[in-house]
Enzyme design. Structure first.
Site, PDB file in Angstrom:
ATOM      1  N   SER A 180      34.010  27.453   3.734  1.00 49.49           N
ATOM      2  CA  SER A 180      35.991  26.887   2.654  1.00 49.49           C
ATOM      3  C   SER A 180      36.159  28.165   2.648  1.00 49.49           C
ATOM      4  O   SER A 180      35.898  28.689   3.122  1.00 49.49           O
ATOM      5  CB  SER A 180      35.422  27.066   1.072  1.00 49.49           C
ATOM      6  OG  SER A 180      34.394  26.166   0.521  1.00 49.49           O
ATOM      7  N   HIS A 202      34.788  23.424   2.841  1.00 51.37           N
ATOM      8  CA  HIS A 202      34.938  22.769   3.931  1.00 51.37           C
ATOM      9  C   HIS A 202      33.617  22.320   3.695  1.00 51.37           C
ATOM     10  O   HIS A 202      32.487  23.268   3.249  1.00 51.37           O
ATOM     11  CB  HIS A 202      35.018  23.312   5.351  1.00 51.37           C
ATOM     12  CG  HIS A 202      35.922  24.564   5.532  1.00 51.37           C
ATOM     13  ND1 HIS A 202      36.037  25.389   5.953  1.00 51.37           N
ATOM     14  CD2 HIS A 202      37.446  24.144   5.410  1.00 51.37           C
ATOM     15  CE1 HIS A 202      37.332  25.918   6.531  1.00 51.37           C
ATOM     16  NE2 HIS A 202      38.160  25.029   5.597  1.00 51.37           N
ATOM     17  N   VAL A 249      31.971  29.297  -0.760  1.00 54.71           N
ATOM     18  CA  VAL A 249      30.300  29.501  -1.169  1.00 54.71           C
ATOM     19  C   VAL A 249      30.246  31.356  -0.389  1.00 54.71           C
ATOM     20  O   VAL A 249      30.659  30.934   0.673  1.00 54.71           O
ATOM     21  CB  VAL A 249      29.904  28.632  -0.426  1.00 54.71           C
ATOM     22  CG1 VAL A 249      28.104  28.992  -0.446  1.00 54.71           C
ATOM     23  CG2 VAL A 249      29.946  26.760  -1.228  1.00 54.71           C
ATOM     24  N   ASN A 423      33.866  32.561   3.222  1.00 48.55           N
ATOM     25  CA  ASN A 423      32.290  32.851   3.371  1.00 48.55           C
ATOM     26  C   ASN A 423      31.514  33.981   3.965  1.00 48.55           C
ATOM     27  O   ASN A 423      31.252  34.059   4.337  1.00 48.55           O
ATOM     28  CB  ASN A 423      31.816  31.367   4.286  1.00 48.55           C
ATOM     29  CG  ASN A 423      32.447  30.286   3.437  1.00 48.55           C
ATOM     30  OD1 ASN A 423      32.842  29.248   4.483  1.00 48.55           O
ATOM     31  ND2 ASN A 423      31.960  29.808   2.519  1.00 48.55           N
ATOM     32  N   GLU A 633      37.339  20.363   7.004  1.00 49.21           N
ATOM     33  CA  GLU A 633      38.513  20.237   6.128  1.00 49.21           C
ATOM     34  C   GLU A 633      37.976  19.016   5.179  1.00 49.21           C
ATOM     35  O   GLU A 633      37.876  17.729   5.573  1.00 49.21           O
ATOM     36  CB  GLU A 633      39.750  20.187   6.926  1.00 49.21           C
ATOM     37  CG  GLU A 633      39.790  20.437   8.085  1.00 49.21           C
ATOM     38  CD  GLU A 633      41.609  21.901   7.079  1.00 49.21           C
ATOM     39  OE1 GLU A 633      41.355  21.450   6.078  1.00 49.21           O
ATOM     40  OE2 GLU A 633      40.512  23.026   7.611  1.00 49.21           O
TER      41      GLU A 633
END
Length: 696
Positions: A180, A202, A249, A423, A633
């Site tokens: 993400s 994502h 994450v 991330n 996305e």
């Protein structure tokens, strides 16, 4: 043969309170206004009513997926749908997920337990009224109960994100949770003097337990717009008129695996031989002829936790942090109800959410980056030590405590005026760097390398004048590759100087490309193919760079070409491979890379994140002459906390996965055009765009 206690795999009806029904009085008197993009705007008079409406909405938009996920979370998927799900059921049963879910459900406050029941009742109400719209194979999961909602959250958070079977038993570095982007920009860095917030996870595009759902929830003490994963009764990404938050994450080590040393009659621990505790467990598997076969197994446990055999023949025990913390859903709900920084911090201070970076911004101008999670306390060792199985024959490795909120890396209101995460580890969450890794235990996170997507994220926020809302949106959709920016200025002259006509032609093609993954780009496919040869393993290998990543120069490395002859040979190979894969070396990127769902088929844009592209699209293999996103996305929202608020967003693959829904692919044109929808947050705006109304 030892006498065994047999434990059922099923969450028995006796373990849970009676399910609420669609006639529950507290859920009466609400409505759902469905807008023209299939987004449910739930308006309710009670807290439980909000949950009821949200459950109904999820069932209408994702009913088949939703019921399947709850069947899986019960650890009864093999009973419902066959042997394909036996391994998943066994993993959940071995880790006591059904029993623990029932305990967690019982440990909720009476109000929140009623909320979970109301969410389940909303699902059941939709199914009762619209049974014909649901796949007959999932109807056997009905009715849904509040404990099922808890079981799904427990499975997703603790045994997918934290301790998946793949990560525990096969590959500690496995990432099944995707990635993400997240930004928060303070008033000091924004042109309007207002806080800006980006949510941009994502995740996979195929329907799964990681599929996102957009919604707007309104009721007593709550008016929250955002998204969550199908099956969760709360929003994981949200904003109200005062504040907003998002997740990415992170790499938090929320479990420990222990290598056990077997001994006669048990295992070695602190110089003694201890017996395994053994419990008989079972689950049912539907056979091709429709009959049910009971599969029984013995589950051993040690002082650390349940014991498993790895594919390479080792015996390990698993200890997962946070199994005594049942408040993940209620914490998210409190985060969404918060009206200022103090209330939000009170919510996150609970540390019930087992992982995820949290990025926050509010109208008052506060911004936050938090490396959140339930992290065990260890006496020593670094991230690498604890990310792999450790010695299980000693109490020295057996942790008993976890870190609190005050221990976790965080950046609040930095002088730079922004925080970000893509991330990457927490250390460069803003620039200039604020966090010092030396001030935290070495097992909190790795020092690096920092991905080139994360570096691009920092550069986009740090470069240029103060950021207007239009700038914010434009920066978000940039498809420029940082890897190309760094390497092509060296690669192109090398190829130009070659005597090989094919390399000279490749040099001309790459020289004419602007380093952006746009539909008309003719050099993008060649660069992508070469880059994967130069940096294998998903563009992460650093051995061919002249200068690898450095913590002293985190935004300038890796860079350079170590071996000119080798990289030219790679370019030669890339020319041949590009021609084979795509039919021509100079094929336009958008002819090959397509946003294709159902009847909608449009030229795509965006590239692999590890090439330093912020607008991430992970393209799948070629099929029928094109490739489509497998990941990237998904949900996007961008908010400016001004008066009035500005809020735009997109759900790339649409807000419904139900067969025949017109909202499966109705937002792909926005994705292809790099534009966004206005997010309707005021009731008056919503009423102008109502497609359907549901009363409850």
């Amino acid at each position: 043969m030892r006498n065994l206690v047999i434990v059922s795999a099923v969450i028995a009806a006796g373990l849970a309170a009676p399910a609420a029904t669609s006639k529950t009085p507290v859920a009466k008197g609400g409505e759902i206004l469905w807008d023209s993009f299939g987004v449910p705007h739930v308006y309710a008079k009670t807290e439980a009513g909000i949950f009821h409406g949200f459950g109904y909405a999820q069932a209408q938009s994702h009913g088949n997926l939703l019921l399947h996920l709850y069947g899986e979370a019960r650890a009864r998927a093999a009973e419902y749908w066959g042997d394909k799900y036996a391994a998943s059921d066994k993993w959940l049963i071995a880790n006591d997920v059904p029993e623990r879910s029932a305990r967690w459900y019982a440990q909720q406050t009476p109000q929140f337990r009623a909320d979970l029941d109301a969410f389940a009742a909303g699902i059941n109400a939709y199914a009762e009224a619209h049974r014909e719209t649901l796949d007959p194979t999932v109807l056997q999961v009905l009715p849904i109960r509040g404990v099922d909602v808890m079981a799904h959250a427990h499975r997703l958070m603790n045994y997918v994100y934290i301790a998946s079977e793949q990560k525990v038993l096969a590959n500690p570095e496995a990432n099944e949770a995707g990635g993400s982007n997240a930004w928060a920009v303070a008033p000091s860095r924004s042109a309007s003097g207002k806080t800006l917030l980006l949510a941009n996870p994502h995740l996979p595009w195929s329907p799964s337990l990681l599929t996102y759902y957009e919604a707007h929830l309104n009721g007593p003490g709550l008016s929250l717009y955002g998204a969550t994963q199908v099956g969760l009764p709360i929003l994981r990404f949200g904003f109200n008129d005062q504040l907003g938050f998002t997740n990415t994450v992170n790499t938090i080590l929320g479990f420990t695996a222990y290598n056990l040393k077997l001994a006669d009659g048990g295992y070695s621990f602190d110089g003694k031989t201890l017996p395994f505790k053994t419990v008989g467990k079972s689950f049912k598997v539907r056979q091709p002829d429709g009959t049910l076969k009971t599969v029984a197994f013995e589950q051993r446990s040690s002082v650390q936790g349940p014991v498993f055999a790895t594919p390479d023949g080792r015996t390990i025990a698993l200890k997962v942090a946070g199994l005594d913390r049942p408040g993940v859903l209620s914490q998210y709900y409190e985060m969404g109800r918060a009206r200022d920084w103090a209330q939000f911090q009170t919510a996150v201070r609970r540390v019930q959410v087992p992982m995820f970076n949290i990025v926050y911004g509010d109208r008052a101008g506060h911004i936050l980056y938090l490396d959140n999670g339930i992290l065990p306390k260890h006496p020593d060792g670094d991230f690498r030590t604890w990310s792999r199985p450790v010695a299980g024959d000693t109490s020295k490795t057996l942790w008993t405590e976890v870190h609190g909120y005050d221990d976790l890396p965080k950046v609040l209101d930095p002088a730079s005026g922004f925080v970000q995460n893509a991330n990457d580890p927490p250390w460069v969450s803003t620039w200039p760097q604020v966090l010092d890794p030396a001030k935290f235990p070495a097992y909190v996170a790795v020092r690096g390398p920092m991905s080139q997507r994360a570096q691009m994220s920092v550069k986009l926020l740090a470069e240029g004048p103060k950021i207007s809302f239009d700038d914010f949106v434009a920066k978000k959709v940039t498809t420029r590759s940082l890897m190309a920016d760094r390497l092509l200025p060296e690669l192109v002259p090398l190829a130009e100087a070659s005597d090989d006509p094919e390399l000279k032609s490749a040099a001309a093609l790459l020289k004419g490309w602007d380093h952006r993954f746009e539909p008309d780009a003719r050099g993008a496919l060649l660069f992508e193919t070469w880059a994967l040869l130069f940096s294998p393993t998903n563009f992460t290998t650093l051995k061919n760079y002249r200068e690898t990543w450095s913590a002293e120069r985190p935004l300038e490395t890796p860079t350079g070409l170590k071996d000119p002859a080798a990289v030219l040979a790679m370019l030669k190979a890339a020319v041949a491979k590009t021609r084979t894969l795509y039919g021509a070396v100079d094929r336009p990127f958008g002819e090959v890379s397509r946003f294709h769902l159902g009847a909608v088929d449009l030229p795509g844009n965006g590239g692999f994140g590890n090439t330093g592209v912020f607008r991430t699209m992970t393209w799948g293999p070629m099929k029928n002459g094109q490739r489509t996103p497998v990941h990237g996305e998904t949900w996007v929202s961008m908010v400016e906390f001004g008066t009035p608020m500005k809020a735009v967003g997109l759900m790339s693959y649409g807000n419904s996965s139900q067969p025949g829904s017109k909202h499966e692919s109705d937002q792909l044109s926005y994705l292809a055009n790099k534009t966004f929808r206005t997010l309707w947050t005021m009731r008056g705006e919503v009423e102008k765009h109502v497609e359907e109304t549901t009363k409850f």
